[in-house]
Scaffold this active site. Sequence first.
Site, PDB file in Angstrom:
ATOM      1  N   ASP A 382     -14.577  -6.168   4.279  1.00 61.63           N
ATOM      2  CA  ASP A 382     -13.294  -5.776   4.965  1.00 61.63           C
ATOM      3  C   ASP A 382     -13.227  -6.340   6.345  1.00 61.63           C
ATOM      4  OD1 ASP A 382     -11.056  -3.969   5.635  1.00 61.63           O
ATOM      5  OD2 ASP A 382     -12.254  -2.640   6.687  1.00 61.63           O
ATOM      6  N   LYS A 512       7.560  -4.548  29.421  1.00 60.21           N
ATOM      7  CA  LYS A 512       6.652  -5.404  28.556  1.00 60.21           C
ATOM      8  C   LYS A 512       6.983  -5.140  26.937  1.00 60.21           C
ATOM      9  CE  LYS A 512       2.750  -2.713  26.880  1.00 60.21           C
ATOM     10  NZ  LYS A 512       3.017  -1.342  27.309  1.00 60.21           N
ATOM     11  N   ASP A 725     -14.363   0.712   5.384  1.00 63.90           N
ATOM     12  CA  ASP A 725     -14.780   1.850   6.299  1.00 63.90           C
ATOM     13  C   ASP A 725     -13.753   2.933   6.045  1.00 63.90           C
ATOM     14  OD1 ASP A 725     -12.718   0.631   7.402  1.00 63.90           O
ATOM     15  OD2 ASP A 725     -13.386   0.177   9.281  1.00 63.90           O
ATOM     16  N   ASP A 729     -10.642   2.232   0.987  1.00 66.61           N
ATOM     17  CA  ASP A 729     -11.634   1.001   0.487  1.00 66.61           C
ATOM     18  C   ASP A 729     -12.784   1.955  -0.683  1.00 66.61           C
ATOM     19  OD1 ASP A 729     -11.343  -0.968   2.307  1.00 66.61           O
ATOM     20  OD2 ASP A 729     -12.205   0.363   3.668  1.00 66.61           O
TER      21      ASP A 729
END
Length: 1031
Positions: A382, A512, A725, A729
Amino acid sequence: MADPGDLESRGKADSYSVAEKKSAPKKISKKNANKAKLEDLKKELEMTEHSMKLESLLSMYETSLEKGLSENIVARNLERDGLNALTPPKQTPEWVKFCKQMFGGFSMLLWIGAILCFFAFGIRAVRDTNPNMDELYLGIVLSVVVIITGCFSYYQESKSSKIMESFKKMIPQEALVLRDGKKITINAEQCVVGDVVFVKFGDRIPADIRIVECKGLKVDNSSLTGESEPQSRAVDFTHENPIETKNLAFFSTNAVEGTATGIVVRIGDNTVMGRIANLASGLGSGKTPIALEIEHFIHIVTGVAVFLGVSFLIISLAMGYHWLEAIIFLIGIIVANVPEGLLATVTVCLTLTAKKMAKKNCLVKHLEAVETLGSTSVICSDKTGTLTQNRMTVAHMWFDKMIVEADTTEDQSGIAHDKGSLTWKSLAKVAALCSRAEFKPNQNDVAVLRKECTGDASETAILKFVELSVGNVMDIRAKNKKVTEIPFNSTNKYQVSVHEQENSSGYLLVMKGAPEKVLERCSTILINGEEQPLKDDVIEIYNKAYDELGGLGERVLGFCHYYLPVDQYPKGFLFKTEEEQNFPLEGLCFLGLLSMIDPPRAAVPDAVSKCRSAGIKVIMVTGDHPITAKAIAKGVGIISEGNECEEDIALRLNIPLEDLSEDQKKSAKACVIHGAKLKDIKNEELDKILCDHTEIVFARTSPQQKLIIVEGCQRQGAIVAVTGDGVNDSPALKKADIGVAMGIAGSDVSKQAADMILLDDNFASIVTGVEEGRLIFDNLKKSIVYTLTSNIPEISPFLMFILFGIPLPLGTITILCIDLGTDMVPAISLAYEKAESDIMKRHPRNPIRDKLVNERLISLAYGQIGMMQATAGFFTYFIILAENGFLPSYLFGLRSQWDDMSNNNLLDSFGSEWTYFQRKEIELTCQTAFFTTIVVVQWADLIISKTRRLSLFQQGMTNWFLNFGLFFETALAAFLQYTPGVNTGLRLRPMNFTWWLPGLPFSLLIFVYDEIRRYLLRKNPGGWVEKETYY
């Protein structure tokens, strides 16, 4: 488009899968049904609810946004679909797990040995009035050894997989729903398809829901997709892929910002999480490589034992022995072949390595996983948190028409830039004011980079960067108090706030957001502190910089400001942000760019390089964007310098990708594969990708695709390690030969699915684990060759006893003293032997060719060193009997008279008479001497077992546990024969110290012989000596 009638026909079917055609009822076995279910779960997620018109969806589920479901429909749906809960898998009872440890693998061989011992004793008890108790003792000891070792292994592995329990922890407890026009709070398990649910910041999503109203909702999808940034939700259908679209929120993910209303479209096992849970718990991980090796070893030992036993059964019958006697011989030979102490030795060696690895941040859940990591040939890693730091960091800035590298060191000792630039000062100030992140309280003594913050990853990165570069951000904000704000949303892609100016009555507007969105609202740009018109040549420079930073896989944000005229916006002006703003959002002044990335861990490039030199292929498998994935892959060396993808070649040649020739495509050693390409990929196509490319990155992958990639690697014959994690997975972690979960950032689900946990979440720790795994495989070979060598001097006395009728040179109890006494500590001490210098330079072992126990090991242990040891034992045996009057030539054929209890006047070679008691005393003394000689020659065997190729003078004697093992076996041998009571119980006798000496020349011979053998190995690699003796 589905009609309302569809709902009834669905029942509890998994509507993610393709609808099955109706056919005649067919009886399907439970095994086939489970297999079909698993195959269905492996398919890509398919659903249409996110693309349907809202009216059709409401009609299909018989619900409305004003009233929700009626109680009648809720009751019907509950009865039809069941509770909104995950179905627990079948648990293996604890007693079954215990029995597997007690009767599986090597244990079974020892149980068979014990049963044969009891059987042999039974025959003796029926036949003789005073039966020899040796077989009974041996059977009892073997049983005790198996029970103790089995209990120890069961205890070590008692933390078995609890995957579904971890999923249960993720299930939300309550949900706010609309039913019969009333908002009510219910247990989340009571949610049904069609329920209108309300979600707010901090809630856990109670089911898979279609968003119908949304106010700035962001969800944390990291456990499902691996994306660390919170994902914004919206009512719009934005993507065909249900995982990518913004109008779906998934069961058990967390709402981290905003509010929303949704319609439940999937519950329980049919949710995305439910499918992953069932996929993970339904997968079998198969036998570990070390389990297969031990199985192979058992076959060899059993084959040798049965061959010798049957051969000598036939020989003894042919020689005229009674059939009962012949069967006792058969049992004796088989039992003598069983290395009683080896099961305990292997278990202890693996446990010691597991403890060693725990100190290096690798926590092993299953003992056999220790060696599996050493056999690994492919690591599917990963990205986020494993290869990278899982911490967004400002990497570059662009201002004054230059790209500048950011200094994020705590003491600002990194690459310096012009902090005196007025543009930089304005950019830093705007970045400080725009960031909404804040440091958590009570962290004054904590370093800036280690401080915990509230706010998302990008905001936190800006906060820490400005704090380090400029100073106290909270002071800047306090001096420039925020008056109003337009939060970031997925439509505008910018965030605006208006602040009071320090030492002025005017206001400063700061913005922003996505650079292109910010730039289109600007008419000027600040260069070297001067505001200049935004001309085409400057925009071109900006575009190049934006492309360059984006190409590095960095997340780029644009910043601008605008000083609001004091005459139009005097102090106390009431700013409006709802509907029509009463302040300008055009004609602003562009300041520059900040780009962020989750940087690679410092130790990872070196770790990847070590993997490459060790012949291990590292594949990145991530849910992140291909550009980011590729940039990190290049940064850590997964895509090495000089290697190109097809896209890189096309870019370099300035031609379209489709125009590349086959030769040009073949020259691309690296590739970045988008998850969309894997959606309907055939096994053959995936195999081709895995074979044709040495450096591979898979991006935007789903849990099912990660699983497909692992299975593809395993089809190539690879031993696959997978790191992960997230919940996404867990299927791949379970399917892999060894699953490695993250200890810090890892979810409970991934930790339970894995075989090993990295306590520091660092990829470099895996490489340490690989080295330890390879080392334990080498050291297990050394332990086994050491242990098996003494089998020949243990078996040969019995064979000589049968074939040549000599007095028994070595008793059964004495064999136990060797296998479970003097040999145990030295065999275990080899687990502490340091690596030979080539351990991480060689390719991973081939599971088919490179066996733990092979013909060469058996040949060396039995046919070479073992024969020398047996010769040493007989040499001592014949010397002692000769000293006592029985010359070697006189002993052959003497057995029947020697063992005759009624014969009390047996003459020796010199005519002296010997009673039965006297003969048995000298026989026990000879057996003690034989035992002692084995210990003496095992000194040399232990020393030569330290290395397989290097000279002892290269390896040295720095293994102090092994040095202690030499002392221990000697001291134990002396203790057993010289301690009154102990020697009587074990049928040993105290003997002259001079009788320790006959074995010494043979010990020296073994050492010199093996030094010469290893010298020839090193001098002629690949030569005859290596082919015949290198184990």
